[in-house]
Write an enzyme that holds these catalytic residues in place. Structure first.
Site, PDB file in Angstrom:
ATOM      1  N   LYS A  92       0.648  -1.308   0.112  1.00  0.00           N
ATOM      2  CA  LYS A  92       0.024   0.021   0.168  1.00  0.00           C
ATOM      3  C   LYS A  92       0.986   1.200   0.060  1.00  0.00           C
ATOM      4  O   LYS A  92       1.868   1.231   0.470  1.00  0.00           O
ATOM      5  CB  LYS A  92      -0.827   0.005   1.041  1.00  0.00           C
ATOM      6  CG  LYS A  92      -2.153  -1.051   1.155  1.00  0.00           C
ATOM      7  CD  LYS A  92      -2.937  -0.854   2.382  1.00  0.00           C
ATOM      8  CE  LYS A  92      -4.228  -1.742   2.127  1.00  0.00           C
ATOM      9  NZ  LYS A  92      -5.041  -1.851   3.249  1.00  0.00           N
ATOM     10  N   HIS A 108      -8.215 -12.792   1.777  1.00  0.00           N
ATOM     11  CA  HIS A 108      -6.927 -12.707   2.630  1.00  0.00           C
ATOM     12  C   HIS A 108      -7.114 -13.610   3.658  1.00  0.00           C
ATOM     13  O   HIS A 108      -6.396 -13.513   4.810  1.00  0.00           O
ATOM     14  CB  HIS A 108      -7.190 -11.221   3.337  1.00  0.00           C
ATOM     15  CG  HIS A 108      -6.809 -10.266   2.640  1.00  0.00           C
ATOM     16  ND1 HIS A 108      -6.191 -10.086   1.310  1.00  0.00           N
ATOM     17  CD2 HIS A 108      -6.430  -8.806   2.868  1.00  0.00           C
ATOM     18  CE1 HIS A 108      -5.814  -9.015   1.057  1.00  0.00           C
ATOM     19  NE2 HIS A 108      -5.789  -8.356   1.819  1.00  0.00           N
ATOM     20  N   ARG A 136      -3.891 -14.764   4.493  1.00  0.00           N
ATOM     21  CA  ARG A 136      -2.880 -13.591   5.107  1.00  0.00           C
ATOM     22  C   ARG A 136      -3.207 -13.543   6.653  1.00  0.00           C
ATOM     23  O   ARG A 136      -2.250 -13.534   7.519  1.00  0.00           O
ATOM     24  CB  ARG A 136      -3.192 -12.479   4.514  1.00  0.00           C
ATOM     25  CG  ARG A 136      -2.487 -11.099   5.258  1.00  0.00           C
ATOM     26  CD  ARG A 136      -2.872 -10.037   4.167  1.00  0.00           C
ATOM     27  NE  ARG A 136      -2.450  -8.647   4.903  1.00  0.00           N
ATOM     28  CZ  ARG A 136      -1.229  -7.895   4.907  1.00  0.00           C
ATOM     29  NH1 ARG A 136      -0.204  -8.752   4.376  1.00  0.00           N
ATOM     30  NH2 ARG A 136      -1.096  -7.037   5.493  1.00  0.00           N
ATOM     31  N   HIS A 143       2.446  -3.329   7.531  1.00  0.00           N
ATOM     32  CA  HIS A 143       1.309  -2.496   8.245  1.00  0.00           C
ATOM     33  C   HIS A 143       1.951  -1.521   8.688  1.00  0.00           C
ATOM     34  O   HIS A 143       3.263  -1.322   9.443  1.00  0.00           O
ATOM     35  CB  HIS A 143       0.920  -3.046   9.566  1.00  0.00           C
ATOM     36  CG  HIS A 143      -0.351  -4.485   9.270  1.00  0.00           C
ATOM     37  ND1 HIS A 143      -0.546  -5.148  10.232  1.00  0.00           N
ATOM     38  CD2 HIS A 143      -1.009  -4.375   8.123  1.00  0.00           C
ATOM     39  CE1 HIS A 143      -1.624  -5.819   9.758  1.00  0.00           C
ATOM     40  NE2 HIS A 143      -1.612  -5.522   8.416  1.00  0.00           N
ATOM     41  N   TYR A 188      -4.872  -9.192  15.624  1.00  0.00           N
ATOM     42  CA  TYR A 188      -4.375 -10.621  15.658  1.00  0.00           C
ATOM     43  C   TYR A 188      -4.263 -11.311  16.936  1.00  0.00           C
ATOM     44  O   TYR A 188      -4.548 -12.465  17.283  1.00  0.00           O
ATOM     45  CB  TYR A 188      -3.350 -11.133  14.637  1.00  0.00           C
ATOM     46  CG  TYR A 188      -3.521 -10.753  13.143  1.00  0.00           C
ATOM     47  CD1 TYR A 188      -4.461 -11.406  12.404  1.00  0.00           C
ATOM     48  CD2 TYR A 188      -3.053  -9.413  12.457  1.00  0.00           C
ATOM     49  CE1 TYR A 188      -4.468 -11.267  11.169  1.00  0.00           C
ATOM     50  CE2 TYR A 188      -3.410  -9.216  11.359  1.00  0.00           C
ATOM     51  CZ  TYR A 188      -4.226 -10.068  10.496  1.00  0.00           C
ATOM     52  OH  TYR A 188      -4.133  -9.773   9.230  1.00  0.00           O
TER      53      TYR A 188
END
Length: 295
Positions: A170, A241, A244, A267, A276
């Site tokens: 990103k 995802h 992932r 991230h 998570y």
């Protein structure tokens, strides 16, 4: 403020190319927000304060809006104020200090290690498409790449001799991602025995190709993982995802530190990775309820 909303929606349409239904959703959220601000006596963006944004969220909750809808409204408001700041219309962003309540965050869907093994074994055989699918699934679970990063991989991104690949994430941020031995072995098999049959004209720079020799799309991969999950007998709702999310969750469950997982996932903010840790806690609670005599 209404004129600012119109400018923002025009920007989303022209510059970002968002779909009509997405623009309608943003529009509904911001009309509700501007109506609230007018009742608060606000006429300019610089007059909005963080407490006002919090009161707006509280008002949505009082009105019976679902947690998902409130979360989307907060995203809309944040993007709106960031746009005003970037355009010089406002000199501050009142949402920068407003955090989404934990209750608004949905936990990502993951597979158990056993389910992952079944999924990775689903593309059996040495047919080109089976070799391709097996390599893609192995890489996703070995690296935690986003699906967009996976299908965007080019041959120049691979550095198999030293065991890593480069990816553009990103905001065009490039990062180095390590590969495991199994993923490297499956990728080598695909490159030597499968890909040449798909790229007959030897023109495509992309690693993973469809049956017509073109680069795969996110939608194309979604169909593949759905089909392979069915073949593996997995009844869970598989999302693009899912591997992932499973990658990150299994790393943390096996003792990896949060900062390392953040780096591997790409991230920018560690708070994104922290979701998570909630997944692992939920799993521990379920194990306790299942196996403890007084669970």
């Amino acid at each position: 403020m209404e004129q600012n909303v119109d400018l923002f929606l025009s920007y989303l349409s022209v510059e970002r190319g968002l779909a009509a239904n997405t623009l309608e959703a943003y529009g509904r959220d911001l009309v509700r927000y501007v109506d609230f601000l007018e009742k608060e006596g606000v006429r300019t963006a610089d007059s909005v304060t963080p407490p006002m944004v919090l009161r707006f969220l509280a008002r949505l909750k009082e009105g019976g809006l679902s947690a998902r809808s409130r979360a989307r409204s907060l995203v809309s408001v944040r993007m709106f104020h960031k746009f005003l700041l970037s355009e010089g219309i406002s000199s501050l962003n009142p949402t920068s200090q407003v955090e989404a309540p934990r209750s608004l965050q949905s936990l990502p869907h993951t597979l158990s290690p056993r389910e992952v093994e079944r999924l990775l074994a689903a593309p059996a055989g040495d047919e080109p498409l089976a070799l391709r699918d097996r390599a893609m699934l192995e890489i996703l679970y070995a690296t935690g790449l986003r699906v967009s990063e996976l299908v965007g991989l080019t041959l120049g991104d691979l550095h198999l001799q030293v065991g890593y690949l480069m990816t553009l994430g990103k905001r065009s941020k490039q990062r180095i991602v390590p590969l495991g031995e199994t993923a490297i072995a499956e990728l080598r098999r695909y490159l030597s025995l499968g890909r040449p049959f798909l790229d007959k004209e030897e023109k495509s720079p992309f690693v993973f190709l469809n049956r017509f020799g073109k680069g795969l799309t996110r939608q194309g991969f979604w169909k593949i993982i759905k089909r392979r999950a069915l073949e593996a007998g997995i009844t869970k709702n598989i999302m693009p995802h899912t591997l992932r999310h499973s990658f990150a969750t299994h790393l943390l469950e096996n003792g990896a530190d949060l900062r390392s997982v953040q780096t591997m996932l790409g991230h920018a903010d560690i708070s994104t990775t922290q979701i998570y840790t909630h997944v692992t806690r939920e799993r521990i609670k379920k194990i306790h309820e299942q196996f403890h005599p007084r669970g």
